[in-house]
Design a protein around this motif. Structure first.
Motif, mmCIF file in Angstrom:
data_model
loop_
_atom_site.group_PDB
_atom_site.id
_atom_site.type_symbol
_atom_site.label_atom_id
_atom_site.label_comp_id
_atom_site.label_asym_id
_atom_site.label_seq_id
_atom_site.Cartn_x
_atom_site.Cartn_y
_atom_site.Cartn_z
ATOM 1 N N ALA A 53 34.968 54.067 17.532
ATOM 2 C CA ALA A 53 35.897 55.115 17.080
ATOM 3 C C ALA A 53 36.909 55.451 18.168
ATOM 4 C CB ALA A 53 35.114 56.361 16.678
ATOM 5 N N VAL A 54 36.435 55.565 19.417
ATOM 6 C CA VAL A 54 37.342 55.858 20.536
ATOM 7 C C VAL A 54 38.299 54.693 20.752
ATOM 8 C CG1 VAL A 54 37.461 56.288 23.027
ATOM 9 C CG2 VAL A 54 35.721 57.449 21.636
ATOM 10 N N GLU A 55 37.788 53.467 20.696
ATOM 11 C CA GLU A 55 38.638 52.288 20.872
ATOM 12 C C GLU A 55 39.683 52.182 19.770
ATOM 13 O OE1 GLU A 55 35.629 49.270 23.274
ATOM 14 O OE2 GLU A 55 35.665 49.220 21.086
ATOM 15 N N MET A 56 39.308 52.529 18.544
ATOM 16 C CA MET A 56 40.271 52.530 17.437
ATOM 17 C C MET A 56 41.398 53.523 17.695
ATOM 18 S SD MET A 56 37.829 52.276 14.035
ATOM 19 C CE MET A 56 39.184 52.573 12.880
ATOM 20 N N VAL A 58 42.454 54.679 20.591
ATOM 21 C CA VAL A 58 43.283 54.190 21.694
ATOM 22 C C VAL A 58 44.228 53.093 21.207
ATOM 23 C CG1 VAL A 58 43.241 52.940 23.894
ATOM 24 C CG2 VAL A 58 41.667 54.852 23.502
ATOM 25 N N ALA A 59 43.704 52.173 20.405
ATOM 26 C CA ALA A 59 44.534 51.094 19.866
ATOM 27 C C ALA A 59 45.622 51.641 18.956
ATOM 28 C CB ALA A 59 43.665 50.095 19.116
ATOM 29 N N ASP A 60 45.260 52.590 18.098
ATOM 30 C CA ASP A 60 46.241 53.179 17.179
ATOM 31 C C ASP A 60 47.309 53.960 17.939
ATOM 32 O OD1 ASP A 60 44.851 52.079 15.089
ATOM 33 O OD2 ASP A 60 43.936 53.951 14.405
ATOM 34 N N TYR A 61 46.941 54.498 19.107
ATOM 35 C CA TYR A 61 47.921 55.241 19.907
ATOM 36 C C TYR A 61 48.879 54.306 20.630
ATOM 37 C CZ TYR A 61 49.702 59.427 22.116
ATOM 38 O OH TYR A 61 50.507 60.466 22.489
ATOM 39 N N GLY A 62 48.487 53.047 20.718
ATOM 40 C CA GLY A 62 49.360 52.062 21.352
ATOM 41 C C GLY A 62 48.874 51.556 22.692
ATOM 42 N N GLY A 63 47.689 52.043 23.137
ATOM 43 C CA GLY A 63 47.116 51.562 24.383
ATOM 44 C C GLY A 63 47.694 52.184 25.639
ATOM 45 N N LYS A 64 48.734 53.007 25.499
ATOM 46 C CA LYS A 64 49.335 53.707 26.627
ATOM 47 C C LYS A 64 49.599 55.159 26.264
ATOM 48 C CE LYS A 64 51.727 50.006 29.140
ATOM 49 N NZ LYS A 64 53.033 49.601 29.725
ATOM 50 N N VAL A 65 49.599 56.016 27.278
ATOM 51 C CA VAL A 65 49.960 57.411 27.078
ATOM 52 C C VAL A 65 50.753 57.872 28.288
ATOM 53 C CG1 VAL A 65 47.756 58.238 28.048
ATOM 54 C CG2 VAL A 65 49.098 59.732 26.563
ATOM 55 N N VAL A 68 51.402 55.228 30.997
ATOM 56 C CA VAL A 68 50.347 54.539 31.749
ATOM 57 C C VAL A 68 49.290 54.004 30.777
ATOM 58 C CG1 VAL A 68 50.707 56.017 33.753
ATOM 59 C CG2 VAL A 68 48.906 56.604 32.101
ATOM 60 N N PRO A 69 48.556 52.976 31.180
ATOM 61 C CA PRO A 69 47.549 52.408 30.283
ATOM 62 C C PRO A 69 46.342 53.325 30.092
ATOM 63 C CG PRO A 69 47.480 51.322 32.422
ATOM 64 C CD PRO A 69 48.688 52.208 32.429
ATOM 65 N N ILE A 70 45.678 53.154 28.961
ATOM 66 C CA ILE A 70 44.444 53.877 28.657
ATOM 67 C C ILE A 70 43.290 52.884 28.754
ATOM 68 C CG2 ILE A 70 43.215 55.296 26.977
ATOM 69 C CD1 ILE A 70 46.031 55.601 25.551
ATOM 70 N N GLN A 71 42.263 53.248 29.492
ATOM 71 C CA GLN A 71 41.075 52.405 29.602
ATOM 72 C C GLN A 71 39.862 53.137 29.031
ATOM 73 O OE1 GLN A 71 40.462 51.122 33.651
ATOM 74 N NE2 GLN A 71 42.446 50.079 33.793
ATOM 75 N N VAL A 72 38.934 52.360 28.473
ATOM 76 C CA VAL A 72 37.705 52.925 27.905
ATOM 77 C C VAL A 72 36.505 52.221 28.519
ATOM 78 C CG1 VAL A 72 36.371 53.377 25.810
ATOM 79 C CG2 VAL A 72 38.883 53.431 25.723
ATOM 80 N N VAL A 73 35.561 53.005 29.041
ATOM 81 C CA VAL A 73 34.288 52.469 29.507
ATOM 82 C C VAL A 73 33.174 53.155 28.721
ATOM 83 C CG1 VAL A 73 35.138 51.921 31.803
ATOM 84 C CG2 VAL A 73 34.150 54.175 31.384
ATOM 85 N N ILE A 305 29.987 62.353 13.470
ATOM 86 C CA ILE A 305 30.146 62.279 14.927
ATOM 87 C C ILE A 305 31.192 61.236 15.285
ATOM 88 C CG2 ILE A 305 28.970 61.625 17.065
ATOM 89 C CD1 ILE A 305 26.386 62.815 15.771
ATOM 90 N N GLN A 306 31.133 60.089 14.622
ATOM 91 C CA GLN A 306 32.067 58.997 14.915
ATOM 92 C C GLN A 306 33.479 59.321 14.433
ATOM 93 O OE1 GLN A 306 29.577 56.211 12.909
ATOM 94 N NE2 GLN A 306 28.345 55.752 14.725
ATOM 95 N N ALA A 307 33.600 59.887 13.248
ATOM 96 C CA ALA A 307 34.918 60.300 12.756
ATOM 97 C C ALA A 307 35.501 61.392 13.649
ATOM 98 C CB ALA A 307 34.804 60.801 11.312
ATOM 99 N N GLY A 308 34.652 62.309 14.088
ATOM 100 C CA GLY A 308 35.105 63.375 14.976
ATOM 101 C C GLY A 308 35.611 62.845 16.298
ATOM 102 N N LEU A 309 34.993 61.784 16.804
ATOM 103 C CA LEU A 309 35.430 61.203 18.078
ATOM 104 C C LEU A 309 36.821 60.601 17.981
ATOM 105 C CD1 LEU A 309 32.237 59.557 19.558
ATOM 106 C CD2 LEU A 309 33.724 61.213 20.693
ATOM 107 N N TYR A 310 37.125 59.939 16.869
ATOM 108 C CA TYR A 310 38.478 59.403 16.685
ATOM 109 C C TYR A 310 39.484 60.555 16.719
ATOM 110 C CZ TYR A 310 42.471 56.995 14.567
ATOM 111 O OH TYR A 310 43.721 56.469 14.321
ATOM 112 N N SER A 311 39.190 61.604 15.974
ATOM 113 C CA SER A 311 40.064 62.775 15.911
ATOM 114 C C SER A 311 40.238 63.409 17.291
ATOM 115 C CB SER A 311 39.461 63.794 14.931
ATOM 116 O OG SER A 311 40.134 65.033 14.974
ATOM 117 N N ALA A 312 39.139 63.579 18.017
ATOM 118 C CA ALA A 312 39.178 64.215 19.334
ATOM 119 C C ALA A 312 39.957 63.378 20.346
ATOM 120 C CB ALA A 312 37.752 64.442 19.839
ATOM 121 N N THR A 313 39.771 62.067 20.300
ATOM 122 C CA THR A 313 40.477 61.178 21.225
ATOM 123 C C THR A 313 41.983 61.259 21.000
ATOM 124 O OG1 THR A 313 38.574 59.670 21.268
ATOM 125 C CG2 THR A 313 40.676 58.799 22.051
ATOM 126 N N MET A 314 42.384 61.234 19.739
ATOM 127 C CA MET A 314 43.807 61.346 19.407
ATOM 128 C C MET A 314 44.384 62.674 19.902
ATOM 129 S SD MET A 314 45.581 58.992 17.955
ATOM 130 C CE MET A 314 45.564 57.513 16.966
#
Length: 402
Positions: A53-56, A58-65, A68-73, A305-314
């Motif tokens: 969900a977080v990776e989705m 980030v990808a939908d946002y374009g990978g940068k903010v 600068v690049p966005i990284q996920v661990v 929880i997973q849907a909420g994470l996408y929303s929160a990340t955005m």
């Protein structure tokens, strides 16, 4: 010569200004850490799906903010507080992680929130449930996004007592989340005119619920409430069916149950079960569009929880974009003053205690003959506005509330 000197000076000033602006993003990268349960009883509700969900997002946002690049661990905290805190500490100190997300299991979530405050970073919790996260343990650096024990208890408890199901017995997971869930639910039952006839506590990740369920059965309570989650809930429900609790007239309620749990148990075994949830994939065109993409990536419909994470990340990335810095206090301020409007929440708001307030929903699991497909599992009973579902701001004991 004077013109040349002026031009050089202007260029240097522009470069200095640009460098200062760029320096607002620490280390020239925005780094997100997904701290979750990859291998145990909450892995389906969180785990790889939380990371996806977080990776989705980030990808939908374009990978940068903010340029600068966005990284996920990601890492597995194994539902152990010491493991979770050590991972988060290493992320903050050595890997320059700016925000830690998800953190299911309240006994891990609470100390990670405290550590995040100490390090002046950001914690966006979607998986942990204890209402203490925005109560006595609230932090100016933590947002509690998706649900909590108060909302789960408040929505389901009031509705069931109102229907005459007014005597309760709790089967509770013996750690921070379970105890908070029982406490909040018991308070709602009593305030609504019901009675609590007893409770029993079981270890986390139990396989044998026989002795606990026999005590619940012997209590003659109208409602046997499961104050647990994940594999504990599914195991308890399976064994409750074997002991004939529902056939004997008792109503089972899972105070926290994800759609993946219902799908795993099957609609025949769970029909009629009452569930409180923040998200259902088949609510509208927006939820269906996101959930279809998620299902194609992960192999199941998203949990709340997973849907909420996408929303929160955005929401977090938009805050950084708006103010061109990842400095924690400034990002938190921007997040709090910006309404949440997406497929997950309409007119959601982040309060000073960190609670993201949004509508909650009460569902009943469909009968097999009512279902039209593999994931067509719920029918809506009620939608409760966020201000009614979540605990009032002045009732949680948060020191930030004045």
């Amino acid at each position: 010569m004077q013109k040349l000197i002026a031009a050089v000076a202007a260029g240097l000033a522009l470069a200095a200004t640009s460098g200062a602006a760029q320096a607002q993003i620490s280390d020239n990268v925005v780094k997100l850490g997904v701290l979750t349960d990859m291998s145990s009883l909450y892995a389906d509700a969180t785990g790889k799906g939380s990371l996806a969900a977080v990776e989705m997002a980030v990808a939908d946002y374009g990978g940068k903010v903010a340029g600068v690049p966005i990284q996920v661990v990601s890492a597995d905290h194994q539902n152990k507080p010491d493991v979770g805190v050590n991972i988060a500490r290493n992320w903050y100190d050595n890997e320059k992680v700016d925000a830690v997300l998800d953190v299911p299991t309240s006994s891990v979530a609470l100390p990670v929130s405290a550590l995040t405050r100490e390090k002046n970073k950001i914690n966006i919790n979607s998986g942990g449930g204890s209402s203490d996260i925005t109560g006595t343990a609230c932090s100016p650096n933590t947002v509690h996004w998706t649900y909590d024990t108060y909302a789960l208890s408040n929505v389901a408890g009031k509705a069931m007592v109102k229907r005459g199901e007014d005597t309760w017995f709790f089967v509770t997971a013996d750690y921070a989340f379970g105890m908070a869930l029982e406490r909040d639910a018991a308070n709602v039952v009593k305030e609504s005119g019901g009675k609590v006839l007893g409770d029993v506590r079981h270890p986390l990740n139990s396989s044998d619920f026989s002795s606990f369920l026999l005590q619940a059965q012997a209590s003659k309570a109208k409602v046997v409430a499961l104050a647990n989650a994940g594999g504990d809930t599914t195991n308890a429900l399976k064994q409750a069916a074997e002991f004939g609790l529902t056939q004997g007239g008792q109503k089972m309620i899972a105070l926290l149950m994800e759609i993946t749990d219902v799908h795993s148990l099957g609609i025949k075994a769970t029909q009629g079960l009452i569930i409180t949830d923040a998200f259902y994939w088949d609510s509208n065109d927006e939820t269906r569009a996101f959930s279809k993409r998620f299902n194609e990536k992960v192999g199941h419909m998203p949990t709340m929880i997973q849907a909420g994470l996408y929303s929160a990340t955005m929401h977090y990335l938009k805050a950084i974009e708006a103010i061109k810095t990842d400095e924690a206090p400034k990002v938190m301020e921007q997040m709090r003053k910006t309404p949440v409007n997406d497929f997950f929440a309409k007119n959601g708001k982040i309060r000073i205690d960190g609670r993201m307030v949004h509508d909650m929903h009460l569902f009943e699991v469909k009968k097999p003959e009512e279902s039209k497909g593999e994931w067509d599992l719920y029918k809506l009973i009620a939608t409760v506005p966020g201000d009614e579902a979540f605990r009032p701001l002045d009732k949680g004991g948060c020191p930030l509330v004045k």
